[in-house]
Design an enzyme around this catalytic site. Sequence first.
Site, PDB file in Angstrom:
ATOM      1  CB  ILE A   1      -3.651  30.875  45.418  1.00  0.00           C
ATOM      2  CG1 ILE A   1      -4.347  31.615  46.572  1.00  0.00           C
ATOM      3  CG2 ILE A   1      -2.255  31.512  45.457  1.00  0.00           C
ATOM      4  CD1 ILE A   1      -5.685  30.731  46.960  1.00  0.00           C
TER       5      ILE A   1
ATOM      6  CB  SER B   1       3.896  35.104  36.311  1.00  0.00           C
ATOM      7  OG  SER B   1       3.940  34.039  36.432  1.00  0.00           O
ATOM      8  NE  ARG B   2       9.819  31.286  37.975  1.00  0.00           N
ATOM      9  CZ  ARG B   2      10.148  30.144  38.622  1.00  0.00           C
ATOM     10  NH1 ARG B   2      11.701  29.916  38.592  1.00  0.00           N
ATOM     11  NH2 ARG B   2       9.313  29.480  39.516  1.00  0.00           N
TER      12      ARG B   2
ATOM     13  CE  LYS C   1      -3.250  29.173  53.242  1.00  0.00           C
ATOM     14  NZ  LYS C   1      -2.748  27.981  53.055  1.00  0.00           N
TER      15      LYS C   1
ATOM     16  CG  ASP D   1      -0.086  25.675  52.007  1.00  0.00           C
ATOM     17  OD1 ASP D   1       0.388  26.714  51.714  1.00  0.00           O
ATOM     18  OD2 ASP D   1      -1.183  25.449  51.266  1.00  0.00           O
TER      19      ASP D   1
END
Length: 309
Positions: A15, A37-38, A91, A169
């Site tokens: 996303i 970010s990992r 969201k 979701d």
Amino acid sequence: MNGIIKAGLVGLGKIARDQHLPAIEQTGGIDLVAVASRNAQADGVNNYPTLDAMLAGEPDMDAVILCQPPQVRYEAAREAILAGKHVFLEKPPGATVTQVEALITLARAQGVTIYASWHSRHAAAVADAKAWMAKRKVTRVSIEWREDVRHWHPSQPWIWEAGGFGVFDPGINALSILTEIMPEPVTMLAASLEVPANKQAPIAASLKMASASGAPIEAAFDWRQTGKQTWDIAVETQDGKLLLSEGGNQLTVDGEVMVQAPEGEYPEMYRQFVQLVKDRAIGADIRPLQLVADAFLCGKHCPTAAFED
């Protein structure tokens, strides 16, 4: 606030790449300066493995955009707010209603903006549908929100875990439009949740709701649809029928197409976020999340076949 908002994004997944990065690029008043970010990195910005590292490495950063799974969003948002950063929540804004309410209270106390984003509310035809319905008495609403989870959420096991929302979701997008366009409050009456034998979150749901004046509202969510996807909200009133389709980007009234436009939801959300930050305002409507919570509270759980995603 004066000048350009310097923002950092947490969670560089699908996303973020598909929607957030292009939208930020298109929006005046905000620049992306860092990503945490990992497992991934973005070009042209500073990259960090964690939010902690990003906050330490970017002391002049103004805002944090949270795109990780909802199960971990509360702690991340709380950390960012306590660091004095404005917060943009993808969201759903959190895993529970009380988490989001606590974040709103904390943001007010810290004097920063918190924005619970509902991208479907910014679909091209939603505002026109709201204006049309405001002048009429709604007698019935029917929602069909059916899509292919394998297409939209590939290799995302978190979405099937507790707190991952499952079919809610995408379904919460429909509820975000519903609560925006309805001229009256909406109440959850009953729900049926289909939960695969190998998952913890539902793959389908049927909801029965009502408006304050008693108009029935029914919704069917399903993640098993292939081919053309269905994102429709049909409204009957005493003075005509309305259909919002294509996720809110097409409006048909009594069979005549009134609005039809391409998707442009995320740039509009970022324009709103920039203004909220300038105003030091809160933009956090939690009604869609409350309806999802109510569905889980009153819903009948119906086991269904295992699903391999």
